[in-house]
Scaffold this active site. Structure first.
Site, short mmCIF file in Angstrom:
data_model
loop_
_atom_site.label_atom_id
_atom_site.label_comp_id
_atom_site.label_asym_id
_atom_site.label_seq_id
_atom_site.Cartn_x
_atom_site.Cartn_y
_atom_site.Cartn_z
N LYS A 13 -109.44 55.76 99.88
CA LYS A 13 -109.20 54.65 100.81
C LYS A 13 -109.20 55.13 102.27
O LYS A 13 -109.87 54.55 103.12
CB LYS A 13 -107.85 53.97 100.53
CG LYS A 13 -107.71 53.39 99.14
CD LYS A 13 -106.43 52.59 98.98
CE LYS A 13 -105.16 53.42 99.12
NZ LYS A 13 -104.91 54.38 98.03
N ARG A 88 -98.69 46.87 98.73
CA ARG A 88 -98.61 47.70 97.53
C ARG A 88 -97.86 47.00 96.41
O ARG A 88 -97.81 47.51 95.30
CB ARG A 88 -97.88 48.98 97.87
CG ARG A 88 -98.79 50.20 98.04
CD ARG A 88 -97.88 51.37 98.26
NE ARG A 88 -98.43 52.66 98.10
CZ ARG A 88 -99.05 53.36 99.03
NH1 ARG A 88 -99.33 52.84 100.18
NH2 ARG A 88 -99.42 54.60 98.79
N ARG A 127 -106.41 68.13 98.62
CA ARG A 127 -106.58 67.34 99.84
C ARG A 127 -105.89 68.00 101.04
O ARG A 127 -104.78 68.50 100.93
CB ARG A 127 -105.98 65.97 99.58
CG ARG A 127 -106.14 65.00 100.69
CD ARG A 127 -106.04 63.62 100.16
NE ARG A 127 -104.66 63.20 100.01
CZ ARG A 127 -104.32 61.91 99.86
NH1 ARG A 127 -105.25 60.98 99.82
NH2 ARG A 127 -103.06 61.58 99.72
N ARG A 160 -100.30 67.40 102.12
CA ARG A 160 -99.14 66.51 102.12
C ARG A 160 -98.15 66.95 101.05
O ARG A 160 -98.56 67.29 99.93
CB ARG A 160 -99.61 65.08 101.85
CG ARG A 160 -100.24 64.46 103.08
CD ARG A 160 -100.93 63.17 102.77
NE ARG A 160 -100.16 62.27 101.91
CZ ARG A 160 -100.53 61.02 101.66
NH1 ARG A 160 -101.63 60.53 102.22
NH2 ARG A 160 -99.82 60.26 100.87
N ARG A 171 -96.52 59.07 91.97
CA ARG A 171 -97.23 58.07 92.77
C ARG A 171 -98.18 57.25 91.89
O ARG A 171 -98.36 56.05 92.10
CB ARG A 171 -97.99 58.76 93.91
CG ARG A 171 -97.03 59.25 95.00
CD ARG A 171 -97.66 60.28 95.89
NE ARG A 171 -98.74 59.73 96.67
CZ ARG A 171 -99.77 60.47 97.13
NH1 ARG A 171 -99.85 61.74 96.85
NH2 ARG A 171 -100.71 59.90 97.85
#
Ligand code: AMP
Length: 214
Positions: A13, A88, A127, A160, A171
């Protein structure tokens, strides 16, 4: 054009949003980015959100709804916007509809990026993002030219805290239990565009443009 990006963590996203806003000339509103900045700056909002975010749980609806309501009042959003990471939950989606209605606006397209769970875990674990300019990288699929340094601004890139494997699992649980219900919510409004999120950045980017008629 008013757009929402929907999809599990790691679906792409943020990366696709960066490309799309550059093409369409509209701002991106990312609740995750706004919250991370607040945590880094140590504001009251950041202090409220820090532990919740690090555990991979969702920040309370009233907190994120307030962030978006403030942002939608700014003149930059008048010509359209792209929401990434919000809404969300169905309660957030209902709150958003009310915020838009009072401004005489509506959502044009909900871009549902679809990616399988195994691919997601692999993507998230490598990431890296630049805390200064927001550029995103991946240690194997899209590495920085110089290890550890942002190609665009030269700052040190970071992983992160919530991309650690056990946090990623939490998550994904939050996504499955709350956020995936949103597709049904927006299907009723006839605005969902299903996008296959597996492929190169360009391939997925082209699918998105086709879906919004560009
Ligand atoms: P993201 O960058 O979108 O993956 O968001 C990172 C974290 O920020 C999430 O795991 C949540 O803890 C928090 N967060 C971001 N957006 C929201 C939202 N709309 N509702 C609740 N929590 C959020």
């Amino acid at each position: 054009m008013n757009l929402i990006f929907l999809g599990p963590p790691g679906a792409g996203k943020g990366t696709q949003a960066q490309r799309l806003i550059a093409l369409l000339g509209i701002p991106q509103l990312s609740t995750g980015d706004i919250l991370r900045k607040a945590v880094a700056a140590g504001t009251e909002l950041g202090r409220k959100a820090k532990a919740i975010m690090e555990a991979g749980n969702l920040v309370p609806d009233e907190v994120v709804n307030g962030i978006i309501d403030d942002a939608l009042s700014k003149p930059e959003q008048a010509g359209g916007f792209l929401l990434d990471g919000f809404p969300r939950t169905v309660a957030q989606a209902e709150a958003l509809d009310a915020m838009l209605a009072k401004r005489g606006k509506k959502i044009d397209h909900v871009l549902a990026l679809e990616v399988g769970k195994d691919v997601l875990v692999g993507r998230l674990s490598g990431r890296e993002t630049c805390p200064k300019c927001g550029a995103s990288y991946h240690t194997t699929s899209q590495p920085t030219k110089v290890k550890g340094l942002c190609d665009k601004c030269g700052s040190h890139v970071v992983s992160r805290a919530d991309d650690a494997p056990e946090r990623v699992r939490q998550r994904l649980v939050e996504y499955e239990s709350k956020t995936s219900l949103l597709t049904g919510y927006y299907e009723k409004q006839g605005v969902v565009r299903h996008i296959d999120g597996v492929g190169t950045l360009d391939e997925v980017g082209q699918r998105i443009l086709r879906a919004i008629g560009k």
